[in-house]
Design a protein around this motif. Structure first.
Motif, PDB file in Angstrom:
ATOM      1  N   HIS A 160       0.837  -1.166  -0.026  1.00  0.00           N
ATOM      2  CA  HIS A 160      -0.017  -0.117   0.116  1.00  0.00           C
ATOM      3  C   HIS A 160       0.924   1.280  -0.093  1.00  0.00           C
ATOM      4  CE1 HIS A 160      -3.607  -2.398   0.473  1.00  0.00           C
ATOM      5  NE2 HIS A 160      -3.084  -2.907   1.648  1.00  0.00           N
ATOM      6  N   GLU A 161       0.231   2.389  -0.538  1.00  0.00           N
ATOM      7  CA  GLU A 161       1.099   3.597  -0.780  1.00  0.00           C
ATOM      8  C   GLU A 161       1.360   4.055   1.046  1.00  0.00           C
ATOM      9  OE1 GLU A 161      -0.149   6.906  -3.279  1.00  0.00           O
ATOM     10  OE2 GLU A 161      -1.280   5.319  -4.376  1.00  0.00           O
ATOM     11  N   GLY A 162       2.640   4.334   1.117  1.00  0.00           N
ATOM     12  CA  GLY A 162       3.063   4.751   2.130  1.00  0.00           C
ATOM     13  C   GLY A 162       4.098   3.721   3.140  1.00  0.00           C
ATOM     14  N   ASN A 163       3.715   2.473   2.611  1.00  0.00           N
ATOM     15  CA  ASN A 163       4.436   1.410   3.058  1.00  0.00           C
ATOM     16  C   ASN A 163       5.934   1.157   2.477  1.00  0.00           C
ATOM     17  OD1 ASN A 163       2.351   1.371   5.078  1.00  0.00           O
ATOM     18  ND2 ASN A 163       1.436  -0.358   3.965  1.00  0.00           N
ATOM     19  N   GLY A 164       6.328   1.954   1.555  1.00  0.00           N
ATOM     20  CA  GLY A 164       7.543   2.001   0.821  1.00  0.00           C
ATOM     21  C   GLY A 164       7.247   1.606  -0.635  1.00  0.00           C
ATOM     22  N   THR A 165       8.238   1.736  -1.479  1.00  0.00           N
ATOM     23  CA  THR A 165       8.084   1.727  -2.810  1.00  0.00           C
ATOM     24  C   THR A 165       8.478   0.358  -3.464  1.00  0.00           C
ATOM     25  OG1 THR A 165      10.360   2.637  -3.205  1.00  0.00           O
ATOM     26  CG2 THR A 165       8.615   4.329  -3.019  1.00  0.00           C
ATOM     27  N   ALA A 166       8.974  -0.516  -2.381  1.00  0.00           N
ATOM     28  CA  ALA A 166       9.364  -1.737  -3.402  1.00  0.00           C
ATOM     29  C   ALA A 166       8.182  -2.858  -3.238  1.00  0.00           C
ATOM     30  CB  ALA A 166      10.570  -2.366  -2.418  1.00  0.00           C
ATOM     31  N   VAL A 167       8.276  -3.905  -3.854  1.00  0.00           N
ATOM     32  CA  VAL A 167       7.491  -4.926  -4.009  1.00  0.00           C
ATOM     33  C   VAL A 167       7.585  -5.805  -2.737  1.00  0.00           C
ATOM     34  CG1 VAL A 167       6.857  -7.291  -5.140  1.00  0.00           C
ATOM     35  CG2 VAL A 167       7.742  -5.181  -6.446  1.00  0.00           C
ATOM     36  N   GLY A 168       6.436  -6.340  -2.190  1.00  0.00           N
ATOM     37  CA  GLY A 168       6.366  -6.933  -0.921  1.00  0.00           C
ATOM     38  C   GLY A 168       7.395  -6.327   0.270  1.00  0.00           C
ATOM     39  N   SER A 169       8.365  -7.068   0.769  1.00  0.00           N
ATOM     40  CA  SER A 169       8.779  -6.524   1.875  1.00  0.00           C
ATOM     41  C   SER A 169      10.312  -5.791   1.438  1.00  0.00           C
ATOM     42  CB  SER A 169       9.439  -7.775   2.887  1.00  0.00           C
ATOM     43  OG  SER A 169      10.040  -8.551   2.161  1.00  0.00           O
ATOM     44  N   SER A 170      10.743  -6.368   0.352  1.00  0.00           N
ATOM     45  CA  SER A 170      12.095  -5.514   0.148  1.00  0.00           C
ATOM     46  C   SER A 170      12.483  -5.345  -1.527  1.00  0.00           C
ATOM     47  CB  SER A 170      13.444  -6.254   0.844  1.00  0.00           C
ATOM     48  OG  SER A 170      13.357  -7.658   0.552  1.00  0.00           O
ATOM     49  N   ALA A 171      11.925  -6.252  -2.116  1.00  0.00           N
ATOM     50  CA  ALA A 171      12.355  -6.310  -3.681  1.00  0.00           C
ATOM     51  C   ALA A 171      11.935  -4.732  -4.374  1.00  0.00           C
ATOM     52  CB  ALA A 171      11.890  -7.600  -4.466  1.00  0.00           C
ATOM     53  N   ARG A 172      12.708  -4.796  -5.272  1.00  0.00           N
ATOM     54  CA  ARG A 172      12.539  -3.518  -6.180  1.00  0.00           C
ATOM     55  C   ARG A 172      11.935  -3.890  -7.454  1.00  0.00           C
ATOM     56  NH1 ARG A 172      16.219   0.570  -8.583  1.00  0.00           N
ATOM     57  NH2 ARG A 172      14.792   2.375  -9.167  1.00  0.00           N
ATOM     58  N   LEU A 173      10.654  -3.134  -7.947  1.00  0.00           N
ATOM     59  CA  LEU A 173       9.998  -3.318  -9.012  1.00  0.00           C
ATOM     60  C   LEU A 173      10.526  -2.552 -10.112  1.00  0.00           C
ATOM     61  CD1 LEU A 173       7.663  -4.936 -10.314  1.00  0.00           C
ATOM     62  CD2 LEU A 173       6.139  -3.128  -9.610  1.00  0.00           C
ATOM     63  N   ILE A 174      10.839  -3.193 -11.491  1.00  0.00           N
ATOM     64  CA  ILE A 174      10.823  -2.506 -12.581  1.00  0.00           C
ATOM     65  C   ILE A 174      10.152  -3.173 -13.771  1.00  0.00           C
ATOM     66  CG2 ILE A 174      12.592  -1.741 -14.447  1.00  0.00           C
ATOM     67  CD1 ILE A 174      14.892  -1.961 -12.166  1.00  0.00           C
ATOM     68  N   CYS A 175       9.356  -2.454 -14.563  1.00  0.00           N
ATOM     69  CA  CYS A 175       8.350  -3.026 -15.552  1.00  0.00           C
ATOM     70  C   CYS A 175       8.712  -2.338 -16.846  1.00  0.00           C
ATOM     71  CB  CYS A 175       6.782  -2.586 -15.101  1.00  0.00           C
ATOM     72  SG  CYS A 175       6.377  -3.334 -13.564  1.00  0.00           S
ATOM     73  N   GLY A 176       8.430  -3.265 -17.918  1.00  0.00           N
ATOM     74  CA  GLY A 176       8.599  -2.720 -19.410  1.00  0.00           C
ATOM     75  C   GLY A 176       7.263  -2.926 -20.017  1.00  0.00           C
ATOM     76  N   SER A 177       7.511  -1.996 -21.037  1.00  0.00           N
ATOM     77  CA  SER A 177       6.256  -1.906 -22.057  1.00  0.00           C
ATOM     78  C   SER A 177       6.590  -1.172 -23.333  1.00  0.00           C
ATOM     79  CB  SER A 177       4.983  -1.206 -21.441  1.00  0.00           C
ATOM     80  OG  SER A 177       3.833  -1.111 -22.104  1.00  0.00           O
TER      81      SER A 177
END
Length: 317
Positions: free
Chosen positions: A126-143
Motif C-alpha cells: 500500500h502507498e506509504g508502506n514503501g516503494t518496493a514489491v513485498g517487503s524488500s524487492a525493487r520493481l521494474i516494468c517494461g512496456s
C-alpha cells in the motif's frame, strides 16, 4: 552483478532466450539515458521502461540492478504474456522468501490479463508502506505500448499504472542512435565469435554503411540477429547476399521505392537538427530552458521540436 534468472512466465515454466547485456552508447540520447540509469540505481522507486520492442528494456533493467545496492541479490525476470494469476501473488513475499530482496522485472506488463492485473495490485504494498514489491524487492516494468492509452481504452488498470510508474524512462529506438551501431556491431561480433569459437570477422566498409543506413525496425534484436548470421556463416559475402535485400528495404525507402534528392536533403537536415538539439541538452544536463537559450530558440519551440523527434519523454517524468 547478482544471479540472473532466465525469463519465466510466473508459473508457466516457459523460458525464453537471454537478451544481450547492456552496452553503453556514445550517442547523446543514450548518454542521457545512462545518466538517468545511474540516478535510478540509487533509489527504490518503481521504474517503468517505455520503448519499442527489441530496444533492450530488460538489459536496461539489469543495468539498473547491477549498479544498485541490490547487485548482490537476485534479478528475477518474468514475461507477462505467460503470467498465471495465482503466481502473481507470490511476488508479495508474504508467504515465501523467494522474492525478498533483489529486483523483479516484469516484461511487457501491458500483456497482463485483467485477472492478472487484479492479482498484481493486491501483491504490491500500500502507498506509504514503501516503494518496493513485498517487503524488500525493487520493481521494474517494461512496456512497448503506451500505458496511458491502454488505461484510457480500459485495457489496463489505472491504479496499477500509477503504482508501477514511479519514474518513466523512455529508451530510444536504434534508428535514433545510429552513432552506437559500430559499438553494438563489435559487441555482437565478439559475443558470437566466442559462442561459435571463431575469429571475429572484420566487416567491410560497405556492410558497415549498410548497417548505418538501415532503419532497424526490429531494433537491437534485429541487429543482433544480422550479426549472428554473419558470424555463423563465416563468410561475409555469402551472409550479406541473403541480408542485403532485406536491409535495403528500409523505412526511408518505403518498400523499395526510390528516394528523391529533395527527400534525402530534408531527412539529412532533420537528422542534423536532432543531433544538435540532443548534444546541447546533454551538455546542459537536460536543462531545457538553458538549452533553448544556447540554441537561440524559444523554450516553447524547443519543446515542440523535442516532440517532433520523439525525445520529449527522455529522463524522468
Amino acid at each position: 552483478m547478482g544471479k540472473v534468472l532466465p525469463d519465466a512466465g510466473l508459473g508457466s515454466g516457459q523460458n525464453v532466450p537471454q537478451p544481450a547485456s547492456f552496452v553503453e552508447g556514445a550517442s547523446p540520447s543514450m548518454r542521457a539515458v545512462e545518466a538517468m540509469i545511474r540516478e535510478l540505481a540509487h533509489s527504490n522507486v518503481p521504474v517503468l521502461l517505455l520503448a519499442e520492442r527489441g530496444t533492450g528494456k530488460r538489459a536496461t533493467a539489469e543495468r539498473i540492478h547491477a549498479l544498485s545496492g541490490r547487485a548482490g541479490e537476485r534479478f528475477h525476470s518474468f514475461v507477462c504474456a505467460h503470467a498465471q494469476p495465482d503466481a502473481l501473488e507470490k511476488i508479495s513475499g508474504r508467504n515465501s522468501s523467494e522474492f525478498n530482496g533483489g529486483t523483479i522485472y516484469l516484461d511487457e506488463i501491458a500483456d497482463l490479463s485483467q485477472e492478472c492485473q487484479a492479482r498484481l495490485i493486491k501483491a504490491l504494498p500500500h502507498e506509504g508502506n514503501g516503494t518496493a514489491v513485498g517487503s524488500s524487492a525493487r520493481l521494474i516494468c517494461g512496456s512497448s505500448r503506451d500505458l496511458e492509452s491502454e488505461v484510457r481504452a480500459g485495457r489496463f488498470r489505472e491504479d496499477l499504472y500509477y503504482r508501477v510508474s514511479g519514474v518513466c524512462l523512455r529508451l530510444p529506438p536504434l534508428r535514433q542512435r545510429r552513432e552506437d551501431i559500430p559499438v553494438l556491431v563489435e559487441y555482437f561480433l565478439s559475443k558470437y565469435a566466442r559462442e561459435f569459437r571463431r575469429t571475429a570477422p572484420t566487416l567491410s566498409a560497405e556492410t558497415l554503411q549498410l548497417f548505418h543506413d538501415y532503419s532497424w525496425p526490429g531494433n537491437l534484436k534485429e541487429l543482433e540477429d544480422a550479426v549472428k548470421a554473419l558470424v555463423a556463416l563465416g563468410d561475409e559475402s555469402i551472409a550479406m547476399g541473403g541480408l542485403r535485400s532485406l536491409l535495403r528495404r528500409s523505412d526511408n525507402g518505403g518498400n523499395g521505392a526510390r528516394v528523391s534528392l529533395k527527400q534525402a536533403a530534408r531527412a539529412a537536415s532533420r537528422e542534423a537538427e536532432r543531433e544538435l538539439i540532443l548534444r546541447v541538452l546533454t551538455r546542459t544536463r537536460w536543462n531545457r530552458r538553458r538549452a533553448a537559450q544556447e540554441l537561440q530558440i524559444s523554450y516553447k519551440a524547443l519543446l515542440y521540436k523535442l516532440k517532433q523527434i520523439g525525445c520529449e519523454g527522455y529522463g524522468a517524468s
